[in-house]
Design a protein around this motif. Structure first.
Motif, PDB file in Angstrom:
ATOM      1  N   THR A 123     -24.337  21.271 -17.303  1.00 35.65           N
ATOM      2  CA  THR A 123     -23.380  22.363 -17.432  1.00 35.65           C
ATOM      3  C   THR A 123     -23.955  23.661 -16.881  1.00 35.65           C
ATOM      4  O   THR A 123     -23.284  24.388 -16.140  1.00 35.65           O
ATOM      5  N   MET A 124     -25.200  23.957 -17.215  1.00 36.56           N
ATOM      6  CA  MET A 124     -25.843  25.181 -16.723  1.00 36.56           C
ATOM      7  C   MET A 124     -26.001  25.145 -15.207  1.00 36.56           C
ATOM      8  O   MET A 124     -25.776  26.147 -14.525  1.00 36.56           O
ATOM      9  N   VAL A 157     -29.152  15.537 -11.358  1.00 36.74           N
ATOM     10  CA  VAL A 157     -29.850  15.386 -10.088  1.00 36.74           C
ATOM     11  C   VAL A 157     -28.972  16.061  -9.048  1.00 36.74           C
ATOM     12  O   VAL A 157     -27.781  15.772  -8.951  1.00 36.74           O
ATOM     13  N   CYS A 158     -29.558  16.993  -8.315  1.00 36.09           N
ATOM     14  CA  CYS A 158     -28.828  17.741  -7.295  1.00 36.09           C
ATOM     15  C   CYS A 158     -29.339  17.324  -5.924  1.00 36.09           C
ATOM     16  O   CYS A 158     -30.552  17.286  -5.701  1.00 36.09           O
ATOM     17  N   VAL A 159     -28.404  17.017  -5.037  1.00 36.05           N
ATOM     18  CA  VAL A 159     -28.731  16.633  -3.669  1.00 36.05           C
ATOM     19  C   VAL A 159     -27.996  17.594  -2.740  1.00 36.05           C
ATOM     20  O   VAL A 159     -26.771  17.710  -2.806  1.00 36.05           O
ATOM     21  N   PHE A 219     -32.415  21.364 -14.680  1.00 31.38           N
ATOM     22  CA  PHE A 219     -31.867  22.702 -14.432  1.00 31.38           C
ATOM     23  C   PHE A 219     -32.939  23.515 -13.730  1.00 31.38           C
ATOM     24  O   PHE A 219     -33.956  23.859 -14.318  1.00 31.38           O
ATOM     25  N   ARG A 220     -32.724  23.804 -12.447  1.00 34.76           N
ATOM     26  CA  ARG A 220     -33.716  24.474 -11.619  1.00 34.76           C
ATOM     27  C   ARG A 220     -33.100  25.690 -10.922  1.00 34.76           C
ATOM     28  O   ARG A 220     -32.694  25.625  -9.765  1.00 34.76           O
ATOM     29  N   ASP A 248     -31.342  29.345  -6.367  1.00 32.03           N
ATOM     30  CA  ASP A 248     -31.537  30.614  -5.663  1.00 32.03           C
ATOM     31  C   ASP A 248     -31.953  30.374  -4.223  1.00 32.03           C
ATOM     32  O   ASP A 248     -31.514  31.080  -3.321  1.00 32.03           O
ATOM     33  N   ARG A 249     -32.790  29.384  -3.994  1.00 31.94           N
ATOM     34  CA  ARG A 249     -33.231  29.064  -2.640  1.00 31.94           C
ATOM     35  C   ARG A 249     -32.055  28.641  -1.768  1.00 31.94           C
ATOM     36  O   ARG A 249     -31.914  29.080  -0.624  1.00 31.94           O
TER      37      ARG A 249
END
Length: 83
Positions: A17-18, A56-58, A71-72, A77-78
């Motif tokens: 969610t975040m 997991v974000c791709v 949660f990164r 931001d990058r």
């Protein structure tokens, strides 16, 4: 701008969610796939990428090399800075 695919475990996952909230706040387009409902996506995340923690974000940039788990905000931001 690259799209991010967020592999989540549904609305009860606070980190998921975040992550989605911060992506939206930064104006980064994303698609969500719930790995509880999609066996192929679950296999991709766990077997191909080797992650055991959601989300997991791709980054869909055509390389399949830019991904992370959890949660990164630093990675978000990058990605936002690339736009």
């Amino acid at each position: 701008m690259n799209t991010v695919t967020v592999y989540s475990t549904g609305p009860s996952c606070i980190r998921c969610t975040m992550t989605k909230r911060v992506l939206a706040d930064k104006g980064i387009p994303f698609n969500e796939i719930d790995i509880r409902d999609d066996a192929n996506a679950r296999e991709y995340v766990t077997q191909d990428l080797g992650y055991t923690e959601a989300p997991v974000c791709v980054v869909e940039d055509g390389t399949d090399q830019d991904h992370w788990s959890g949660f990164r905000p630093d990675h978000i931001d990058r990605i936002a800075a690339l736009t």
